[in-house]
Design an enzyme around this catalytic site. Structure first.
Site, mmCIF file in Angstrom:
data_model
loop_
_atom_site.group_PDB
_atom_site.id
_atom_site.type_symbol
_atom_site.label_atom_id
_atom_site.label_comp_id
_atom_site.label_asym_id
_atom_site.label_seq_id
_atom_site.Cartn_x
_atom_site.Cartn_y
_atom_site.Cartn_z
ATOM 1 N N LYS A 40 0.847 -1.206 0.000
ATOM 2 C CA LYS A 40 0.000 0.000 0.000
ATOM 3 C C LYS A 40 0.884 1.258 0.000
ATOM 4 C CE LYS A 40 -3.929 -2.309 2.232
ATOM 5 N NZ LYS A 40 -4.689 -2.580 3.473
ATOM 6 N N GLN A 44 -4.455 -1.413 10.045
ATOM 7 C CA GLN A 44 -4.415 -2.697 9.343
ATOM 8 C C GLN A 44 -4.969 -3.794 10.258
ATOM 9 O OE1 GLN A 44 -3.624 -3.137 6.125
ATOM 10 N NE2 GLN A 44 -3.817 -5.358 6.151
ATOM 11 N N ASP A 48 -10.670 3.247 4.343
ATOM 12 C CA ASP A 48 -11.145 1.860 4.314
ATOM 13 C C ASP A 48 -12.647 1.796 4.026
ATOM 14 O OD1 ASP A 48 -9.309 -0.185 4.645
ATOM 15 O OD2 ASP A 48 -9.225 0.007 6.831
HETATM 16 N N1 GUN Z 1 -6.789 -6.512 6.420
HETATM 17 C C1 GUN Z 1 -7.168 -7.222 5.323
HETATM 18 N N2 GUN Z 1 -7.880 -6.457 4.476
HETATM 19 C C2 GUN Z 1 -7.954 -5.230 5.041
HETATM 20 C C3 GUN Z 1 -8.542 -4.013 4.627
HETATM 21 O O1 GUN Z 1 -9.171 -3.886 3.573
HETATM 22 N N3 GUN Z 1 -8.397 -2.965 5.499
HETATM 23 C C4 GUN Z 1 -7.726 -3.075 6.676
HETATM 24 N N4 GUN Z 1 -7.660 -2.002 7.464
HETATM 25 N N5 GUN Z 1 -7.157 -4.201 7.080
HETATM 26 C C5 GUN Z 1 -7.275 -5.269 6.253
#
Ligand code: GUN
Length: 290
Positions: A52, A96, A119
């Site tokens: 990311k 996360q 998100d």
């Molecule tokens: N862990 C796995 N997928 C995601 C996501 O889309 N957002 C977040 N914050 N954590 C994740």
């Protein structure tokens, strides 16, 4: 033989668009900044957050990963989260997931201000899609948003289509159901307790598999004469340790019209959506301050 609907060609266009928007924001004095909070050493999370960050830097934004030890106290975690929530230089913020057990009761989606919620997990953003938004106003959860982008890019008409979503998570299944509904598809949301899942899938025009079980969906779920479209959200490992989806790709290849590959499909779209949400959040924040 199915056509593979890959993220790469779509990615190129979106990256160009986001890079240009980012440059315009910079010109007007704001470099979009994404703040990530990462707790512990969960290895997929380390890879996802690093990817990311790389993507944000590629489009010209900045991204900081705030790493906390797995045994960080709840107090310290919340203190840092509030600091980022109130920092006017942070345009997008997310924690996360998964969090370690002692923090997993925290509803972090509600602790991130809705306008920084890249998100799309905050109640206010989720309510917008509940109320019919297709992503014009709200920050929409990234994976469902990326899937809609893929379907649109492939000129797949959603209106009147029968869509089956397998998996009822808050991150994928439920928002996916709402978005498809907002585009006038008729949606059936299925899950582990659904009876006769094979029959439900055989009747679908579009199947979105977000089950979390390696190669779960094979050709026994399909009706070859229906030219079905299969979207694979899964990221699993098979018996040889290779990355695979929730769909048994070899099994379905000659039984459907379009299939998203794993890797190279939905997973990549999720990061593109995160980039889109960051730029949108930043633009909204600047508009607000004017
Ligand atoms: N862990 C796995 N997928 C995601 C996501 O889309 N957002 C977040 N914050 N954590 C994740």
């Amino acid at each position: 033989m199915a056509t593979l609907l890959r993220a790469a060609p779509i990615s190129q266009r979106i990256v160009e668009d986001l890079t240009q928007k980012c440059a315009e924001l910079k010109k007007s004095g704001t470099t979009p900044h994404l703040q990530v909070m990462l707790v512990g050493e969960h290895s997929p999370s380390l890879i996802y957050t690093s990817n990311k960050k790389k993507f944000m830097e590629k489009i010209g934004a900045t991204c900081d990963i705030h790493k906390l030890p797995a045994d960080v106290s709840e107090e310290e975690f919340i203190r840092d989260l509030k600091r980022f929530a109130n920092d006017k230089n942070v345009n997008g913020l997310f924690v996360q997931l998964p969090l370690p057990k002692h923090l997993s009761h925290l509803d972090v989606g509600q602790m991130v201000p809705y306008e920084k919620d890249v998100d799309g997990f905050h109640a206010q953003n989720l309510y917008a899609i509940m109320a019919g938004d297709t992503g014009q106003k709200a920050l929409v959860p990234c994976t469902p948003k990326g899937i809609i982008t893929m379907l649109k890019e492939a000129n797949i008409e959603l209106e009147g289509k029968k869509a089956v979503v397998i998996g009822r998570s808050m991150i994928v299944g439920k928002p996916m159901m709402l978005l498809l509904t907002n585009f006038n598809a008729t949606v059936t949301l299925c899950h582990s307790r659904t009876k006769d899942l094979q029959r439900v899938c055989q009747d679908a025009d579009i199947i979105i598999a977000a089950i979390g079980r390696a190669k779960f969906l094979d050709n026994s779920f399909l009706s070859p004469q229906k030219n079905q479209i299969l979207i694979d959200v899964g990221i699993n490992h098979d018996e040889n340790g290779n990355v695979c989806g929730d769909i048994d790709q070899d099994s379905v290849m000659d039984f459907c019209e379009i299939l998203t590959p794993v890797p190279g499909g939905v997973g990549k779209m999720t990061i593109l959506s995160l980039g889109e949400n960051l730029i949108k959040a930043t633009e909204n924040q600047i508009g607000k301050l004017k």
